[in-house]
Design a protein around this motif. Structure first.
Motif, short mmCIF file in Angstrom:
data_model
loop_
_atom_site.label_atom_id
_atom_site.label_comp_id
_atom_site.label_asym_id
_atom_site.label_seq_id
_atom_site.Cartn_x
_atom_site.Cartn_y
_atom_site.Cartn_z
N ASN A 90 0.94 -1.31 0.11
CA ASN A 90 0.00 -0.05 0.05
C ASN A 90 0.77 1.24 0.02
O ASN A 90 0.19 2.47 0.26
N LEU A 91 2.00 1.16 -0.23
CA LEU A 91 2.99 2.16 -0.38
C LEU A 91 2.94 2.88 -1.75
O LEU A 91 2.53 2.03 -2.62
N SER A 92 3.41 4.02 -1.92
CA SER A 92 3.43 4.69 -3.29
C SER A 92 4.67 4.00 -4.01
O SER A 92 5.52 3.33 -3.59
N ILE A 93 4.39 3.92 -5.41
CA ILE A 93 5.58 3.49 -6.08
C ILE A 93 6.87 3.93 -5.95
O ILE A 93 7.86 3.20 -6.13
N GLU A 94 6.70 5.11 -5.82
CA GLU A 94 8.19 5.93 -5.43
C GLU A 94 8.98 5.32 -4.28
O GLU A 94 9.91 5.07 -4.34
N SER A 95 8.04 5.30 -3.13
CA SER A 95 8.47 4.69 -1.86
C SER A 95 8.92 3.16 -2.27
O SER A 95 10.13 2.65 -1.62
N ARG A 96 8.23 2.58 -2.84
CA ARG A 96 8.74 1.05 -3.22
C ARG A 96 9.95 0.80 -4.05
O ARG A 96 10.63 0.04 -3.66
N VAL A 97 10.00 1.84 -5.11
CA VAL A 97 11.45 1.68 -5.87
C VAL A 97 12.18 2.10 -4.86
O VAL A 97 13.58 1.61 -4.93
N ALA A 98 12.25 2.91 -4.08
CA ALA A 98 13.50 3.50 -3.05
C ALA A 98 13.88 2.29 -2.11
O ALA A 98 14.89 2.22 -1.85
N LEU A 99 12.68 1.60 -1.50
CA LEU A 99 13.03 0.52 -0.84
C LEU A 99 13.84 -0.49 -1.40
O LEU A 99 14.64 -1.26 -1.20
N HIS A 100 13.24 -0.75 -2.64
CA HIS A 100 13.89 -1.87 -3.53
C HIS A 100 15.65 -1.42 -3.89
O HIS A 100 16.41 -2.31 -3.78
N GLN A 101 15.84 -0.24 -4.27
CA GLN A 101 17.31 -0.05 -4.65
C GLN A 101 18.10 0.13 -3.22
O GLN A 101 19.14 -0.31 -3.18
N GLY A 102 17.24 0.49 -2.08
CA GLY A 102 18.00 0.50 -0.81
C GLY A 102 18.51 -0.83 -0.37
O GLY A 102 19.66 -1.26 0.25
N VAL A 103 17.56 -1.77 -0.40
CA VAL A 103 17.94 -3.03 -0.03
C VAL A 103 19.05 -3.97 -1.10
O VAL A 103 19.86 -4.56 -0.37
N LEU A 104 18.83 -3.54 -2.39
CA LEU A 104 19.95 -4.15 -3.31
C LEU A 104 21.20 -3.36 -3.00
O LEU A 104 22.29 -3.81 -3.45
N ASN A 105 21.19 -2.21 -2.54
CA ASN A 105 22.54 -1.36 -2.25
C ASN A 105 23.07 -1.99 -1.12
O ASN A 105 24.26 -1.40 -0.75
N THR A 106 22.49 -2.52 -0.15
CA THR A 106 22.87 -2.67 1.29
C THR A 106 23.04 -4.33 1.48
O THR A 106 24.21 -4.95 1.60
N PHE A 107 21.94 -5.03 1.66
CA PHE A 107 21.79 -6.21 1.97
C PHE A 107 22.20 -7.38 0.97
O PHE A 107 22.86 -8.20 0.97
N LEU A 108 21.65 -6.93 -0.11
CA LEU A 108 21.54 -7.89 -1.48
C LEU A 108 22.43 -7.16 -2.38
O LEU A 108 22.09 -7.44 -3.67
N ALA A 168 26.62 -14.63 7.17
CA ALA A 168 27.23 -13.85 5.94
C ALA A 168 27.00 -12.22 6.09
O ALA A 168 26.10 -11.87 6.88
N GLY A 169 27.65 -11.48 5.33
CA GLY A 169 27.40 -10.02 5.23
C GLY A 169 26.07 -9.65 4.89
O GLY A 169 25.67 -8.59 5.31
N TRP A 170 25.39 -10.59 3.87
CA TRP A 170 23.87 -10.15 3.65
C TRP A 170 22.96 -10.23 4.67
O TRP A 170 21.97 -9.48 4.94
N LEU A 171 23.24 -11.16 5.88
CA LEU A 171 22.49 -10.99 6.91
C LEU A 171 22.71 -10.12 8.16
O LEU A 171 21.77 -9.55 8.38
N ALA A 201 15.82 -7.95 9.62
CA ALA A 201 16.27 -6.58 9.85
C ALA A 201 16.02 -5.42 8.86
O ALA A 201 15.79 -4.64 9.06
N PRO A 202 15.98 -6.13 7.62
CA PRO A 202 15.86 -5.17 6.52
C PRO A 202 14.30 -4.67 6.54
O PRO A 202 13.98 -3.55 5.88
N VAL A 203 13.40 -5.16 7.14
CA VAL A 203 12.09 -4.82 7.24
C VAL A 203 11.97 -3.31 7.62
O VAL A 203 11.08 -2.55 7.65
N VAL A 204 12.61 -3.28 8.95
CA VAL A 204 12.50 -1.89 9.59
C VAL A 204 13.70 -0.96 9.40
O VAL A 204 13.69 -0.06 9.89
N CYS A 205 14.65 -1.40 8.89
CA CYS A 205 15.87 -0.51 8.56
C CYS A 205 15.29 0.56 7.40
O CYS A 205 14.27 0.28 6.85
N CYS A 206 15.88 1.65 7.34
CA CYS A 206 15.60 2.75 6.36
C CYS A 206 16.76 2.84 5.40
O CYS A 206 17.93 2.71 5.82
#
Length: 560
Positions: A90-108, A168-171, A201-206
């Motif tokens: 239920n988040l905006s598409i902009e927020s979802r894209v930012a979340l997606h990019q953030g996770v890929l740039n840190t955890f994954l 591992a680092g991704w966890l 952890a990625p669920v609540v991180c920003c």
């Protein structure tokens, strides 16, 4: 764990929990809370939620129960990563894209942690009336969080494994093998239950995309790990944050301090929220490219940031004074360019320094200085409205402004005289004066940066102030200002740089100090110059104003 029925109690205050474990437990709590709200249940997995505990009861196959939980927790929608815990559907598409990019740039970051079916794009409007920004992202078909149950459970028995799991680092970013020759002895391991907690952890991180002019490629993404003291109360604040930050530009920051403080002061009253929900600290991890591995982003910096009333107020003033820019590069694209000034100010604040406490340390090149000068209006607002650590700091700025007024007035008069010699127009004389002003400003900045000790700085500031002519603040508070220089000459360097970028002519109140071609400049101030070299060819134009140098205290005379 060889029983088909087990009860797992996860306590927020377990002594071996790190801040990443606490974030993971909060992510699990929020996920189960959302499942309750949507009335999604499993007969073989039951749970109870408390302010500081999560209780899981598993009946039957542990593997089947955990696979179901992960399937419900870690989502994919149109190739975008989603989390049930923050109701990402239920988040905006902009927020979802930012979340997606953030996770890929840190955890994954590593390619083996996800599978992709190509690249997709979204178009977002950043500013009304300007071309939209086109954002591309890697579309996924699956990622490691969805398949982690088989790592936690024995595939033959279906039970949780008893031996430790390598983290591992991704966890847990930063938790890696310390020495490849001794992998078994230097790897970080956790129990299967603790590894399950870290998975959330990625669920609540920003996440913030970083563009830092001071760090370069060493800072490209920021991971915010909030401090969590109460699961129920934190769930409320995290959901509120997700709903408030919906625009793509909200997920951009200029550095580690900007990212941390932007998260902590997102709400209308950061201090009251921090007291109510007990979220007044967070840990920030910066990811960037390193020379030995340019294909992968590594943790390059981290900091524990505490939000106090003073820090929050100063940062909010900086947010108001300095705005991120949306730049369109013709047909080649566009980008969100964060404020350099806000990066430097926030970086000082998270270190418990005054907001101007790192200017001279960070701004060491002409390129950075010129960029800082473009934000001069914001600095004038900060000088006018922001708080000083000590009253002497504000008086020091006034004294420096008086000196600059004399130097700039001298430059403008020289430009006029040069135009008269060339029989050129008055406008040409103003242009020549502005050019001289820019040169003099750069000279002051270069001479100040070269001051590496108290003796050198005292010599510089004595000469600099001598060009002020009559300065009321310098005459009245001379002893106080010199005592300040003696006590903290490095802070005085910061204030000299601040005076350069915040200077405002008396008769042209609305003009920035960079004095572009449409500035009127000053024409009636004192006629002085600050030369880098005693033999400068411009010396022949200097005239004796009869202005005496600032008297140097006896305690400093031996330093020269």
């Amino acid at each position: 764990m060889n029983s088909t029925k087990i009860e797992i109690i996860l306590n927020l205050h377990s002594p071996h929990y790190t801040d990443m474990h606490a974030a993971g437990l909060a992510g699990l709590y929020m996920t189960l809370q959302q499942l309750d709200k949507k009335k999604i249940a499993n007969d073989n997995l039951k749970w109870q939620l408390d302010e500081s505990e999560v209780k899981l009861a598993i009946a039957g196959s542990h593997l089947a129960a955990i696979e179901w939980l992960l399937e419900q927790s870690f989502l994919l929608d149109d190739g975008l990563i989603g989390f049930r815990g923050i109701d990402s559907e239920n988040l905006s598409i902009e927020s979802r894209v930012a979340l997606h990019q953030g996770v890929l740039n840190t955890f994954l970051q590593q390619g083996i942690l996800s599978k992709s079916d190509g690249v997709k794009s979204q178009t977002f409007e950043i500013e009304e009336g300007k071309l939209p920004i086109v954002v591309s992202y890697k579309s996924l078909t699956e990622y490691s969080h969805q398949k982690f149950a088989k790592t936690l459970c024995d595939s033959r028995t279906g039970f949780l494994i008893e031996k430790p799991v390598a983290v591992a680092g991704w966890l847990n970013p930063g938790a890696t093998v310390k020495h490849t020759a001794f992998t078994s002895k230097t790897s970080i391991e956790q129990s299967a239950v603790d590894a399950l907690v870290l998975l959330y952890a990625p669920v609540v991180c920003c996440y913030f995309k970083i563009r830092s002019f001071t760090k370069g490629e060493k800072a490209s993404a920021a991971l915010i790990v909030p401090e969590i003291l109460n699961l129920k109360e934190f769930a409320e604040i995290r959901m509120s944050y997700a709903k408030r930050c919906q625009a793509y530009k909200d997920f951009h920051a200029s550095g580690i301090g900007d990212a941390a403080l932007r998260f902590l002061v997102t709400y209308e009253s950061a201090v009251s929220i921090a007291k109510t929900y007990r979220v007044n600290r967070c840990r920030v991890v910066i990811f960037g490219k390193m020379p030995w591995n340019e294909k992968q982003k590594s943790p390059t910096d981290k900091y524990l940031v505490t939000a106090t009333a003073k820090i929050c107020n100063a940062y909010k003033q900086a947010q108001s004074a300095f705005q991120d820019k949306y730049v369109v590069y013709g047909d080649s694209g566009s980008a969100i360019v964060p404020s350099l000034a806000k990066d430097v100010i926030a970086g000082a604040l998270i270190k418990q320094l005054p907001w101007y406490g790192e200017l001279a340390v960070k701004i060491t090149s002409k390129e950075l200085f010129d960029r800082l000068c473009y934000e001069s209006k914001g600095f004038r607002d900060m000088v006018k409205y922001a708080a000083w650590k000590e009253a002497s700091h504000g008086r020091f700025i006034e004294a420096c402004h008086d000196a600059l007024r004399g130097i700039y007035g001298r430059s403008m008069e020289q430009g006029k005289r040069e135009a008269k010699r060339q029989k050129a127009s008055d406008e040409h004389g103003k242009d020549l004066g502005r050019k001289r002003i820019e040169d003099e400003r750069e000279k002051v900045q270069r001479k100040m940066i070269r001051c590496k000790n108290l003796s050198a700085f005292c010599s510089f500031i004595t000469e600099f102030w001598s060009w002020a002519g009559y300065s009321p603040v310098l005459q009245e508070h001379s002893a106080e200002l010199w005592n300040f220089v003696l006590d903290d000459w490095e802070m005085a360097r910061n204030l000299v740089l601040l005076s350069l970028v915040s200077y405002q002519p008396r008769k042209s109140a609305g003009l920035p100090p960079q004095l572009s071609s449409d500035d009127s400049g000053e024409t009636e101030d004192s006629d002085v110059d600050l030369d880098e070299d005693e033999d400068d060819e411009d010396d022949e134009d200097d005239e004796d104003d009869g202005v005496e140098s600032v008297p140097l205290p006896k305690s400093l005379r031996n330093l020269r």
